[in-house]
Motif scaffolding. Sequence first.
Motif, PDB file in Angstrom:
ATOM      1  N   GLU A 112      -0.643  19.215  37.682  1.00  0.00           N
ATOM      2  CA  GLU A 112      -1.457  19.304  38.434  1.00  0.00           C
ATOM      3  C   GLU A 112      -2.243  19.886  38.988  1.00  0.00           C
ATOM      4  N   GLU A 113      -2.083  20.774  39.744  1.00  0.00           N
ATOM      5  CA  GLU A 113      -2.205  22.166  40.330  1.00  0.00           C
ATOM      6  C   GLU A 113      -2.325  23.710  39.523  1.00  0.00           C
ATOM      7  N   ARG A 114      -1.432  23.367  38.938  1.00  0.00           N
ATOM      8  CA  ARG A 114      -0.676  25.384  38.255  1.00  0.00           C
ATOM      9  C   ARG A 114      -1.240  24.936  36.981  1.00  0.00           C
ATOM     10  N   GLU A 115      -1.982  26.204  36.156  1.00  0.00           N
ATOM     11  CA  GLU A 115      -2.288  26.667  34.810  1.00  0.00           C
ATOM     12  C   GLU A 115      -1.082  26.953  34.197  1.00  0.00           C
ATOM     13  N   PHE A 116      -1.013  27.752  33.474  1.00  0.00           N
ATOM     14  CA  PHE A 116      -0.001  28.343  32.328  1.00  0.00           C
ATOM     15  C   PHE A 116      -1.009  28.840  31.274  1.00  0.00           C
ATOM     16  N   ASP A 117      -0.325  30.222  31.150  1.00  0.00           N
ATOM     17  CA  ASP A 117      -0.415  30.886  29.746  1.00  0.00           C
ATOM     18  C   ASP A 117      -0.949  29.656  28.842  1.00  0.00           C
ATOM     19  N   GLN A 118      -1.392  30.154  28.047  1.00  0.00           N
ATOM     20  CA  GLN A 118      -1.891  29.261  26.416  1.00  0.00           C
ATOM     21  C   GLN A 118      -1.412  27.966  26.919  1.00  0.00           C
ATOM     22  N   LEU A 119      -2.049  27.045  27.617  1.00  0.00           N
ATOM     23  CA  LEU A 119      -2.076  25.595  27.825  1.00  0.00           C
ATOM     24  C   LEU A 119      -2.717  24.931  28.298  1.00  0.00           C
ATOM     25  N   HIS A 120      -2.977  24.187  27.677  1.00  0.00           N
ATOM     26  CA  HIS A 120      -4.177  23.546  28.213  1.00  0.00           C
ATOM     27  C   HIS A 120      -3.596  21.962  29.192  1.00  0.00           C
ATOM     28  N   ASN A 121      -3.255  21.536  30.089  1.00  0.00           N
ATOM     29  CA  ASN A 121      -2.071  21.194  31.228  1.00  0.00           C
ATOM     30  C   ASN A 121      -3.270  20.753  31.493  1.00  0.00           C
ATOM     31  N   VAL A 122      -2.672  19.289  33.023  1.00  0.00           N
ATOM     32  CA  VAL A 122      -3.666  18.616  33.397  1.00  0.00           C
ATOM     33  C   VAL A 122      -4.633  19.468  34.535  1.00  0.00           C
ATOM     34  N   ALA A 123      -3.648  20.591  34.844  1.00  0.00           N
ATOM     35  CA  ALA A 123      -4.118  21.325  36.375  1.00  0.00           C
ATOM     36  C   ALA A 123      -5.409  22.104  34.786  1.00  0.00           C
ATOM     37  N   TRP A 124      -5.318  22.471  34.286  1.00  0.00           N
ATOM     38  CA  TRP A 124      -6.299  23.486  32.742  1.00  0.00           C
ATOM     39  C   TRP A 124      -7.784  22.639  32.707  1.00  0.00           C
ATOM     40  N   LEU A 125      -7.224  21.220  32.407  1.00  0.00           N
ATOM     41  CA  LEU A 125      -8.544  20.438  32.262  1.00  0.00           C
ATOM     42  C   LEU A 125      -9.459  20.187  34.056  1.00  0.00           C
ATOM     43  N   ASN A 126      -9.333  20.042  35.182  1.00  0.00           N
ATOM     44  CA  ASN A 126      -9.181  19.465  36.949  1.00  0.00           C
ATOM     45  C   ASN A 126     -10.098  20.903  36.568  1.00  0.00           C
ATOM     46  N   GLN A 127     -10.143  22.173  35.689  1.00  0.00           N
ATOM     47  CA  GLN A 127     -10.553  23.320  36.814  1.00  0.00           C
ATOM     48  C   GLN A 127     -12.134  23.585  35.153  1.00  0.00           C
ATOM     49  N   HIS A 128     -11.614  22.807  33.962  1.00  0.00           N
ATOM     50  CA  HIS A 128     -12.594  23.040  33.299  1.00  0.00           C
ATOM     51  C   HIS A 128     -13.360  21.662  32.680  1.00  0.00           C
ATOM     52  N   PRO A 129     -13.738  21.168  33.678  1.00  0.00           N
ATOM     53  CA  PRO A 129     -14.655  19.566  32.934  1.00  0.00           C
ATOM     54  C   PRO A 129     -15.722  20.141  32.273  1.00  0.00           C
ATOM     55  N   ASN A 130     -15.997  18.913  31.425  1.00  0.00           N
ATOM     56  CA  ASN A 130     -16.794  19.393  30.516  1.00  0.00           C
ATOM     57  C   ASN A 130     -16.823  19.972  28.925  1.00  0.00           C
ATOM     58  N   GLU A 131     -15.543  20.302  29.218  1.00  0.00           N
ATOM     59  CA  GLU A 131     -14.757  21.803  28.398  1.00  0.00           C
ATOM     60  C   GLU A 131     -14.268  21.155  27.163  1.00  0.00           C
ATOM     61  N   GLU A 132     -14.583  21.307  25.885  1.00  0.00           N
ATOM     62  CA  GLU A 132     -13.643  20.580  25.494  1.00  0.00           C
ATOM     63  C   GLU A 132     -11.765  20.711  24.610  1.00  0.00           C
ATOM     64  N   ALA A 133     -10.625  20.684  24.425  1.00  0.00           N
ATOM     65  CA  ALA A 133      -9.883  21.369  24.742  1.00  0.00           C
ATOM     66  C   ALA A 133      -8.325  20.476  23.618  1.00  0.00           C
ATOM     67  N   GLU A 134      -7.747  21.470  23.637  1.00  0.00           N
ATOM     68  CA  GLU A 134      -6.510  20.800  22.669  1.00  0.00           C
ATOM     69  C   GLU A 134      -5.302  20.358  23.447  1.00  0.00           C
ATOM     70  N   VAL A 135      -4.538  19.420  23.961  1.00  0.00           N
ATOM     71  CA  VAL A 135      -3.859  19.689  24.314  1.00  0.00           C
ATOM     72  C   VAL A 135      -2.688  18.831  24.268  1.00  0.00           C
ATOM     73  N   PRO A 136      -1.124  19.550  24.107  1.00  0.00           N
ATOM     74  CA  PRO A 136      -0.115  18.872  24.201  1.00  0.00           C
ATOM     75  C   PRO A 136       0.067  17.255  23.799  1.00  0.00           C
ATOM     76  N   LYS A 137       0.879  17.460  22.520  1.00  0.00           N
ATOM     77  CA  LYS A 137       0.657  15.902  21.882  1.00  0.00           C
ATOM     78  C   LYS A 137       1.353  14.868  23.027  1.00  0.00           C
ATOM     79  N   ALA A 138       2.061  15.221  23.911  1.00  0.00           N
ATOM     80  CA  ALA A 138       2.878  14.814  24.943  1.00  0.00           C
ATOM     81  C   ALA A 138       1.605  13.680  25.996  1.00  0.00           C
ATOM     82  N   LEU A 139       0.411  14.632  26.112  1.00  0.00           N
ATOM     83  CA  LEU A 139      -0.415  14.748  27.233  1.00  0.00           C
ATOM     84  C   LEU A 139      -1.471  13.909  26.906  1.00  0.00           C
TER      85      LEU A 139
END
Length: 422
Positions: A112-139
């Motif tokens: 929920e805090e750290r972003e990682f290269d080429q990965l739209h994880n929970v942290a990325w979504l928190n830092q990019h509200p109102n932006e569409e993104a493809e996330v890992p299937k598990a998420l």
Amino acid sequence: MSRKSRRFGNSPLRPVKHIEVTVKNKKLRLVLIVLLLALGTTLIASGVVSCLSTEPGWQQIQATARIDESCASEFVFVYLLGENGRDPKMEQRQLTQLYTQATTDAFQIFHEEREFDQLHNVAWLNQHPNEEAEVPKALYDAFATLEKHGNRSLYLAPLYREYVGMFLSDSDSVAQVYDPGASEEQNHYFEEVLHFTSDEDAVKLMLLGENRVKLVVADAYLQFAAENEIASFIDFYWMKNAFIADYLAQRLLDGGYTNGALSSFDGFGRNLDQTQRSYQLNVFDRVGDDIYMAGSLQYKEAGASVALRNYPTSEQAVHLYYQWEDGRYTSCHIDPEDGRSKSAVNDLLGYSRSHNCAEILMRMCPVYIADSLDTQDLKRLRSQGVETAYCQDRVLYTTDVFVQVSQLYERDGVQYTWQRIR
């Protein structure tokens, strides 16, 4: 103390403190706590795990990634090596490689805090509200599970940060600053946050199909967040390991590994074994400051388990609970309706042969996060494929008509009995 001065910055978690579970520190006395309680509800056929050499039999599989790059430190994974004529050394090497990669991937996906290269994880979504993104299937699947069950706990991220502040407090006077029941200012803040978190028009995770999502946050909430230094709108927090346990289990199953079991320190377990070997689930009970292993449920075949408790069972759980000087506990189980910590009983174990951890948890949440326990709710859970067990007044209650209970606690004048809920 002002709201800003007591913040932890962008991080909802400080480095985990090591605590000794003694009468002096948190007053918790563990009566029967060894490896089994660290595992939560786990599941070893022989009852013994040897880690001394690569021999056939039960072995603990340990990931090789660093602790700050993997979630493996929050799980114990045991596996029966050498089945069906496999070379145990080779099998262990392959399992270690797979498990290391899986725990690393899970760590990054659900962070929920750290972003990682080429990965739209929970942290990325928190830092990019109102932006569409493809996330890992598990998420994506995790979000879909929460939405299916109408569970909005995901959006309590700002309140989770307040509870973590309480849980890491070293005195009641500090903890009360974070307690909405003790501080008028904090109660007002909780009401303001809940105004947004309970409103789908204010914050909602939109599922767009094909693993694409959009965290929609209204302008009013964005402004409120900026004014109150809120950096996260979503956070799985205490529920996270339920989804990670399922993710790890699926990675292992996809790799063809079925002779094992894993369990997290906070009570989420998956048994992968499809055979007729006998396993056990341990039922715990807190009475005052004492914790008892009240008894064990004997079962066979693969399944999942969730153990919800309103007290800590390991050093790793320090950020999930606070014990007040008068003995009361405040736990991480927060009601999304009013933001208050609730637990219907001290311990509630749920398990299923047809549902994974996340599905069990979603069904258990409204039953456990409540002011009191209604046995009719437990019967309803049973009709949904989730069996439960809990203790009250030294009696171990279970809904499962097929389970066998053994090893009931009896020592020093303390004796448990067993009763089935009909």
